[in-house]
Design a protein around this motif. Structure first.
Motif, PDB file in Angstrom:
ATOM      1  N   MET A   1       0.895  -1.158   0.074  1.00  0.00           N
ATOM      2  CA  MET A   1       0.034  -0.005  -0.073  1.00  0.00           C
ATOM      3  C   MET A   1       0.849   1.172   0.059  1.00  0.00           C
ATOM      4  SD  MET A   1      -3.290  -0.952  -0.003  1.00  0.00           S
ATOM      5  CE  MET A   1      -4.388  -2.304   0.195  1.00  0.00           C
ATOM      6  N   GLY A   2       0.520   2.227  -0.836  1.00  0.00           N
ATOM      7  CA  GLY A   2       1.181   3.313  -0.749  1.00  0.00           C
ATOM      8  C   GLY A   2       0.553   4.738  -0.311  1.00  0.00           C
ATOM      9  N   ILE A   3       1.157   5.901  -0.474  1.00  0.00           N
ATOM     10  CA  ILE A   3       0.478   6.946   0.246  1.00  0.00           C
ATOM     11  C   ILE A   3      -0.802   7.455  -0.594  1.00  0.00           C
ATOM     12  CG2 ILE A   3       1.889   8.607  -1.270  1.00  0.00           C
ATOM     13  CD1 ILE A   3       2.254  10.489   1.155  1.00  0.00           C
ATOM     14  N   LYS A   4      -0.945   7.107  -1.717  1.00  0.00           N
ATOM     15  CA  LYS A   4      -2.138   7.624  -2.475  1.00  0.00           C
ATOM     16  C   LYS A   4      -3.268   6.789  -1.940  1.00  0.00           C
ATOM     17  CE  LYS A   4       0.019   8.856  -6.934  1.00  0.00           C
ATOM     18  NZ  LYS A   4       0.257   8.434  -8.375  1.00  0.00           N
ATOM     19  N   GLU A   5      -3.024   5.570  -1.482  1.00  0.00           N
ATOM     20  CA  GLU A   5      -4.209   4.626  -0.946  1.00  0.00           C
ATOM     21  C   GLU A   5      -4.466   5.277   0.531  1.00  0.00           C
ATOM     22  OE1 GLU A   5      -6.938   1.785  -0.536  1.00  0.00           O
ATOM     23  OE2 GLU A   5      -6.116   2.554  -2.164  1.00  0.00           O
ATOM     24  N   VAL A   6      -3.584   5.606   1.265  1.00  0.00           N
ATOM     25  CA  VAL A   6      -3.979   6.028   2.402  1.00  0.00           C
ATOM     26  C   VAL A   6      -4.790   7.254   2.115  1.00  0.00           C
ATOM     27  CG1 VAL A   6      -2.947   7.362   4.255  1.00  0.00           C
ATOM     28  CG2 VAL A   6      -1.965   5.216   3.682  1.00  0.00           C
TER      29      VAL A   6
ATOM     30  N   VAL B   1      -1.628  14.077   3.302  1.00  0.00           N
ATOM     31  CA  VAL B   1      -1.034  12.921   3.854  1.00  0.00           C
ATOM     32  C   VAL B   1       0.457  13.198   4.426  1.00  0.00           C
ATOM     33  CG1 VAL B   1      -0.539  10.575   3.828  1.00  0.00           C
ATOM     34  CG2 VAL B   1      -2.795  11.421   3.012  1.00  0.00           C
ATOM     35  N   SER B   2       0.985  13.739   3.478  1.00  0.00           N
ATOM     36  CA  SER B   2       2.349  14.128   3.345  1.00  0.00           C
ATOM     37  C   SER B   2       2.656  14.895   4.445  1.00  0.00           C
ATOM     38  CB  SER B   2       3.256  14.508   2.094  1.00  0.00           C
ATOM     39  OG  SER B   2       4.308  14.825   2.116  1.00  0.00           O
ATOM     40  N   TYR B   3       1.881  15.886   4.701  1.00  0.00           N
ATOM     41  CA  TYR B   3       2.175  17.137   5.712  1.00  0.00           C
ATOM     42  C   TYR B   3       2.027  16.357   7.106  1.00  0.00           C
ATOM     43  CZ  TYR B   3       1.449  20.491   2.072  1.00  0.00           C
ATOM     44  OH  TYR B   3       1.487  21.181   0.857  1.00  0.00           O
ATOM     45  N   TYR B   4       1.013  15.453   7.022  1.00  0.00           N
ATOM     46  CA  TYR B   4       0.886  14.764   8.247  1.00  0.00           C
ATOM     47  C   TYR B   4       2.069  14.135   8.937  1.00  0.00           C
ATOM     48  CZ  TYR B   4      -0.890  11.573  11.948  1.00  0.00           C
ATOM     49  OH  TYR B   4      -1.260  10.480  12.860  1.00  0.00           O
ATOM     50  N   ILE B   5       2.623  12.883   7.823  1.00  0.00           N
ATOM     51  CA  ILE B   5       3.583  12.115   8.208  1.00  0.00           C
ATOM     52  C   ILE B   5       4.927  12.886   8.379  1.00  0.00           C
ATOM     53  CG2 ILE B   5       5.337  10.487   6.998  1.00  0.00           C
ATOM     54  CD1 ILE B   5       2.262   9.394   5.574  1.00  0.00           C
ATOM     55  N   ASN B   6       5.096  13.924   7.490  1.00  0.00           N
ATOM     56  CA  ASN B   6       6.467  14.689   7.846  1.00  0.00           C
ATOM     57  C   ASN B   6       6.540  15.694   8.878  1.00  0.00           C
ATOM     58  OD1 ASN B   6       7.653  13.118   5.695  1.00  0.00           O
ATOM     59  ND2 ASN B   6       6.638  14.417   4.018  1.00  0.00           N
ATOM     60  N   GLY B   7       5.212  16.168   9.139  1.00  0.00           N
ATOM     61  CA  GLY B   7       5.296  17.041  10.158  1.00  0.00           C
ATOM     62  C   GLY B   7       5.649  18.360   9.563  1.00  0.00           C
ATOM     63  N   THR B   8       5.515  18.796   8.522  1.00  0.00           N
ATOM     64  CA  THR B   8       6.115  19.842   7.828  1.00  0.00           C
ATOM     65  C   THR B   8       4.935  21.045   7.742  1.00  0.00           C
ATOM     66  OG1 THR B   8       5.377  18.952   5.830  1.00  0.00           O
ATOM     67  CG2 THR B   8       7.731  18.838   6.025  1.00  0.00           C
TER      68      THR B   8
ATOM     69  N   GLU C   1      -3.210   2.895   9.653  1.00  0.00           N
ATOM     70  CA  GLU C   1      -3.270   1.728  10.583  1.00  0.00           C
ATOM     71  C   GLU C   1      -4.146   0.583   9.562  1.00  0.00           C
ATOM     72  OE1 GLU C   1      -5.197   2.650  14.216  1.00  0.00           O
ATOM     73  OE2 GLU C   1      -3.305   3.775  14.916  1.00  0.00           O
ATOM     74  N   GLU C   2      -5.117   0.770   9.129  1.00  0.00           N
ATOM     75  CA  GLU C   2      -5.838   0.106   8.401  1.00  0.00           C
ATOM     76  C   GLU C   2      -5.271  -0.600   7.008  1.00  0.00           C
ATOM     77  OE1 GLU C   2      -9.583   1.868   7.382  1.00  0.00           O
ATOM     78  OE2 GLU C   2     -10.440   1.791   9.519  1.00  0.00           O
ATOM     79  N   THR C   3      -4.441   0.165   6.555  1.00  0.00           N
ATOM     80  CA  THR C   3      -3.759  -0.088   5.146  1.00  0.00           C
ATOM     81  C   THR C   3      -2.277  -0.915   5.379  1.00  0.00           C
ATOM     82  OG1 THR C   3      -2.664   2.089   4.961  1.00  0.00           O
ATOM     83  CG2 THR C   3      -4.983   1.813   3.682  1.00  0.00           C
ATOM     84  N   GLY C   4      -1.963  -0.702   6.669  1.00  0.00           N
ATOM     85  CA  GLY C   4      -0.583  -1.201   7.009  1.00  0.00           C
ATOM     86  C   GLY C   4       0.469  -0.183   6.204  1.00  0.00           C
ATOM     87  N   TYR C   5       0.150   0.816   5.815  1.00  0.00           N
ATOM     88  CA  TYR C   5       1.292   1.905   5.231  1.00  0.00           C
ATOM     89  C   TYR C   5       2.189   1.959   6.108  1.00  0.00           C
ATOM     90  CZ  TYR C   5       3.397   5.886   2.902  1.00  0.00           C
ATOM     91  OH  TYR C   5       4.276   6.843   2.355  1.00  0.00           O
ATOM     92  N   ARG C   6       3.673   1.880   5.537  1.00  0.00           N
ATOM     93  CA  ARG C   6       4.714   2.350   6.334  1.00  0.00           C
ATOM     94  C   ARG C   6       5.534   3.428   5.348  1.00  0.00           C
ATOM     95  NH1 ARG C   6       2.241   1.242   9.881  1.00  0.00           N
ATOM     96  NH2 ARG C   6       2.326  -0.174  11.598  1.00  0.00           N
ATOM     97  N   PRO C   7       5.661   4.642   5.884  1.00  0.00           N
ATOM     98  CA  PRO C   7       6.500   5.503   4.951  1.00  0.00           C
ATOM     99  C   PRO C   7       8.113   4.840   4.905  1.00  0.00           C
ATOM    100  CG  PRO C   7       5.626   6.557   6.998  1.00  0.00           C
ATOM    101  CD  PRO C   7       5.182   5.021   7.197  1.00  0.00           C
ATOM    102  N   ASN C   8       8.669   5.333   3.879  1.00  0.00           N
ATOM    103  CA  ASN C   8       9.932   4.991   3.551  1.00  0.00           C
ATOM    104  C   ASN C   8      10.745   6.067   4.399  1.00  0.00           C
ATOM    105  OD1 ASN C   8      12.631   4.779   2.568  1.00  0.00           O
ATOM    106  ND2 ASN C   8      11.869   4.247   0.592  1.00  0.00           N
ATOM    107  N   LEU C   9      11.211   5.818   5.426  1.00  0.00           N
ATOM    108  CA  LEU C   9      11.844   6.806   6.391  1.00  0.00           C
ATOM    109  C   LEU C   9      13.438   7.063   5.756  1.00  0.00           C
ATOM    110  CD1 LEU C   9      11.019   5.489  10.081  1.00  0.00           C
ATOM    111  CD2 LEU C   9       9.893   7.176   8.460  1.00  0.00           C
ATOM    112  N   VAL C  10      13.977   6.172   5.382  1.00  0.00           N
ATOM    113  CA  VAL C  10      15.435   6.492   4.883  1.00  0.00           C
ATOM    114  C   VAL C  10      15.437   7.598   3.625  1.00  0.00           C
ATOM    115  CG1 VAL C  10      17.421   5.559   3.239  1.00  0.00           C
ATOM    116  CG2 VAL C  10      16.201   4.154   5.275  1.00  0.00           C
ATOM    117  N   ALA C  11      14.457   7.261   2.787  1.00  0.00           N
ATOM    118  CA  ALA C  11      14.267   8.419   1.593  1.00  0.00           C
ATOM    119  C   ALA C  11      13.773   9.750   2.201  1.00  0.00           C
ATOM    120  CB  ALA C  11      13.119   7.940   0.760  1.00  0.00           C
ATOM    121  N   ARG C  12      12.652   9.700   3.182  1.00  0.00           N
ATOM    122  CA  ARG C  12      12.400  10.783   3.908  1.00  0.00           C
ATOM    123  C   ARG C  12      13.497  11.566   4.605  1.00  0.00           C
ATOM    124  NH1 ARG C  12      11.273  12.637   8.705  1.00  0.00           N
ATOM    125  NH2 ARG C  12       9.716  14.246   9.050  1.00  0.00           N
ATOM    126  N   GLY C  13      14.324  10.797   5.045  1.00  0.00           N
ATOM    127  CA  GLY C  13      15.466  11.513   5.838  1.00  0.00           C
ATOM    128  C   GLY C  13      16.486  12.237   4.889  1.00  0.00           C
TER     129      GLY C  13
END
Length: 330
Positions: A1-6, A17-24, A40-52
């Protein structure tokens, strides 16, 4: 599952969604709740390495505490971790061993490793930590102690109020020769100052003179047995002891047991911090002050998340109440 599905499931835009995840940017509470539920329902996990790599931070909060040998700090850390983990933040733990140099070293190392923020129990009470940060609004939360050199959010327990009330209650029960034990290894931190000032003021406000020889301190808590020997060698023995530094309680209790002192008939005892063993101490269960350690950790973590999402908001201080747990020793 990706961010579009969320985004689709939450009924918001991908950008939100990006603002929420990144806190920007700020996201409304209603949208935040929908996004979190969708994650939680989709099981989505951000790519923290790429985000960093994109944001120069790794969604990791550094936590600096003086030790983890006591149940108190374990409960604090559990509260921090539970809140941060719910928002996909990890915890990087540093133990400073009450050493100001270690604290500065660890703080700088966490900054260099691009921590998203720092939660700490400060030892350097007047250091300007912001001078060590990559930007003026870098998220810092002070926990358990006040710090005068840096503007930041603060979560702490009201050490003065509970100490003042407890010593007052000891006096109301008829005790007049109340000794005060504390560790001077951290005599410059706010908790030490607040507790000592409260003890002295509680006596003075009730017409009892503060006796300097009843204020017992050491830089090594292991000395508490020897300090009890010195205290009891004096002409006027105490009828109660307030142990303001829980590390000193073992020596005090050992002395009481070795000399077969009756508690509270010969001497009443109150210990700051409540541990599981306090209810089974011999010969009498120990009266304690219970700090809301887990709640303190949760409050510090929430302040950190709020600061990340709202970097320009006014700094906040959350003050939590401790309570006296009366058992047989008072």
């Amino acid at each position: 599952m990706g961010i579009k599905e969320v985004a689709r499931q939450a009924g918001v835009s991908v950008a939100t969604v990006s603002y929420y995840i990144n806190g920007t940017k700020n996201v409304s509470p209603q949208s935040s709740e929908k996004i979190q539920r969708a994650i939680e329902e989709t099981g989505y996990r951000p790519n923290l390495v790429a985000r960093g790599l994109r944001t120069n931070e790794n969604k990791m909060i550094a936590v600096l505490v003086q030790d983890i040998t006591s149940g108190y700090y374990n409960d604090v850390l559990e509260g921090i971790a539970k809140v941060l983990n719910q928002h996909d933040y990890g915890v990087s733990l540093c133990i400073t061993w009450s050493n100001p140099e270690y604290e500065l070293r660890d703080f700088q190392q966490m900054i260099a490793r691009q921590a998203s923020g720092v939660i700490m129990t400060p030892i350097n009470s007047d250091c300007d930590f912001r001078a060590l940060c990559p930007r003026p609004d870098f998220p810092i939360v002070f926990m358990d102690r006040l710090q005068t050199g840096t503007e930041a959010d603060v979560a702490l327990c009201d050490n003065y109020a509970i100490t003042y009330r407890t010593v007052g209650q000891m006096i109301e029960k008829g005790y007049r020769r109340i000794a005060y034990f504390y560790s001077a290894s951290l005599d410059n931190v706010s908790t030490t100052k607040d507790r000592l000032n409260a003890y002295q003021n509680a006596l003075r406000d009730r017409g009892i003179e503060v006796q300097r020889d009843r204020i017992v301190f050491s830089r090594d808590p292991a000395d508490s047995y020897a300090l009890m020997e010195k205290l009891y060698a004096g002409k006027e023995k105490p009828d109660a002891i307030f142990i303001a530094s829980s590390q000193m309680s073992f020596g005090v209790l050992r002395y009481v047991q070795d000399h077969r002192l009756s508690v509270p008939r010969d001497v009443a005892l109150v210990n700051f911090d409540d541990y599981e063993w306090a209810d089974i101490t011999a010969p009498t269960p120990l009266t304690t002050i219970r700090q809301p350690a887990n709640e303190l950790g949760r409050a510090a973590a929430k302040l950190m998340l709020e600061r990340i999402q709202n970097p320009d908001s006014a700094y906040r201080t959350i003050m939590l109440d401790s309570r006296l747990i009366e058992r047989g020793s008072l």
